[in-house]
Design a protein around this motif. Sequence first.
Motif, mmCIF file in Angstrom:
data_model
loop_
_atom_site.group_PDB
_atom_site.id
_atom_site.type_symbol
_atom_site.label_atom_id
_atom_site.label_comp_id
_atom_site.label_asym_id
_atom_site.label_seq_id
_atom_site.Cartn_x
_atom_site.Cartn_y
_atom_site.Cartn_z
ATOM 1 N N ALA A 165 29.155 27.011 45.020
ATOM 2 C CA ALA A 165 29.816 28.166 44.782
ATOM 3 C C ALA A 165 31.237 27.905 44.145
ATOM 4 O O ALA A 165 31.577 28.722 43.261
ATOM 5 N N SER A 166 31.757 26.938 44.195
ATOM 6 C CA SER A 166 33.081 26.685 43.344
ATOM 7 C C SER A 166 32.834 26.642 42.060
ATOM 8 O O SER A 166 33.642 27.000 41.108
ATOM 9 N N ILE A 167 31.957 25.914 41.594
ATOM 10 C CA ILE A 167 31.178 25.823 39.877
ATOM 11 C C ILE A 167 30.988 27.386 39.538
ATOM 12 O O ILE A 167 31.448 27.825 38.471
ATOM 13 N N ILE A 168 30.203 27.993 40.248
ATOM 14 C CA ILE A 168 29.837 29.391 39.955
ATOM 15 C C ILE A 168 31.273 30.223 39.670
ATOM 16 O O ILE A 168 31.384 31.061 38.728
ATOM 17 N N SER A 169 32.049 30.385 40.743
ATOM 18 C CA SER A 169 33.309 31.381 40.713
ATOM 19 C C SER A 169 34.209 30.758 39.581
ATOM 20 O O SER A 169 34.625 31.562 38.731
ATOM 21 N N VAL A 170 34.133 29.362 39.221
ATOM 22 C CA VAL A 170 35.183 29.072 38.100
ATOM 23 C C VAL A 170 34.582 29.560 36.820
ATOM 24 O O VAL A 170 35.153 29.985 35.925
ATOM 25 N N GLY B 236 34.851 33.070 32.442
ATOM 26 C CA GLY B 236 34.373 34.378 31.648
ATOM 27 C C GLY B 236 34.996 35.656 31.553
ATOM 28 O O GLY B 236 35.191 36.171 30.635
ATOM 29 N N THR B 237 35.573 35.942 32.775
ATOM 30 C CA THR B 237 36.244 37.301 32.839
ATOM 31 C C THR B 237 37.582 37.087 31.976
ATOM 32 O O THR B 237 37.940 37.949 31.570
ATOM 33 N N SER C 223 39.907 39.080 25.141
ATOM 34 C CA SER C 223 39.210 39.804 24.216
ATOM 35 C C SER C 223 39.756 41.499 23.911
ATOM 36 O O SER C 223 39.946 42.134 22.932
ATOM 37 N N VAL C 224 39.463 41.996 24.996
ATOM 38 C CA VAL C 224 39.649 43.423 25.233
ATOM 39 C C VAL C 224 41.247 43.620 24.827
ATOM 40 O O VAL C 224 41.635 44.558 24.342
ATOM 41 N N MET C 225 42.001 42.924 25.514
ATOM 42 C CA MET C 225 43.488 43.158 25.306
ATOM 43 C C MET C 225 43.953 42.875 23.867
ATOM 44 O O MET C 225 44.807 43.524 23.401
ATOM 45 N N ALA C 226 43.188 41.882 23.237
ATOM 46 C CA ALA C 226 43.473 41.604 21.524
ATOM 47 C C ALA C 226 43.068 42.805 21.016
ATOM 48 O O ALA C 226 43.744 43.272 19.931
#
Length: 186
Positions: free
Chosen positions: A19-24, A29-30, A36-39
Amino acid sequence: MYKLLLSWRYLKTRYIALASIISVTLGVGTLIVVNSVMAGFTREMHVRLHGILSDVIIESHSLDGLVDPAWHMAEVRRVVGEDLVGITSAVHVPAMLTMTVRGQISTRQITLIGVDEATYADVSDFRQYVLHPENRKQLSFDLREEGYSDPASVGDTGGSRRLTTKNLLPSVNCSKNESRHAANRS
């Protein structure tokens, strides 16, 4: 291959590590997507602001404006040389607009902006917001009888009315100093 198999066996028995690896992974990714959106947003804002504002603005702190704007423009042309893409003069005057709304007289503070039709579209994105195609070709504030469409497709009636400061003067109240300033520039 042995390291991968050993890592997989470890993660299958300890769900908290998985779960820690998936959340990181999701967090990184987020973060990449948000950056990218802010740029893109920053770039779009920069392009739009650059379309409104010039690279160099010479202002006068007097309500009378610059003493000799033509001299200042010639001086900028002399200093910048061939790298100059466009130059124009504009007047921003604080004013009061009095109008009748639903039978009641309403007064609002406005900024009356005067631009040079011949050169203002060369230094701003103003041209793309003018609705009539003929007024986009050469920046013009003509109010056309045929509306906002192309005269060739509708049939040119040849009639146009000109929106000038003379049409607005009865409803614009300026102080004595501002009125003289606006009259000198129109």
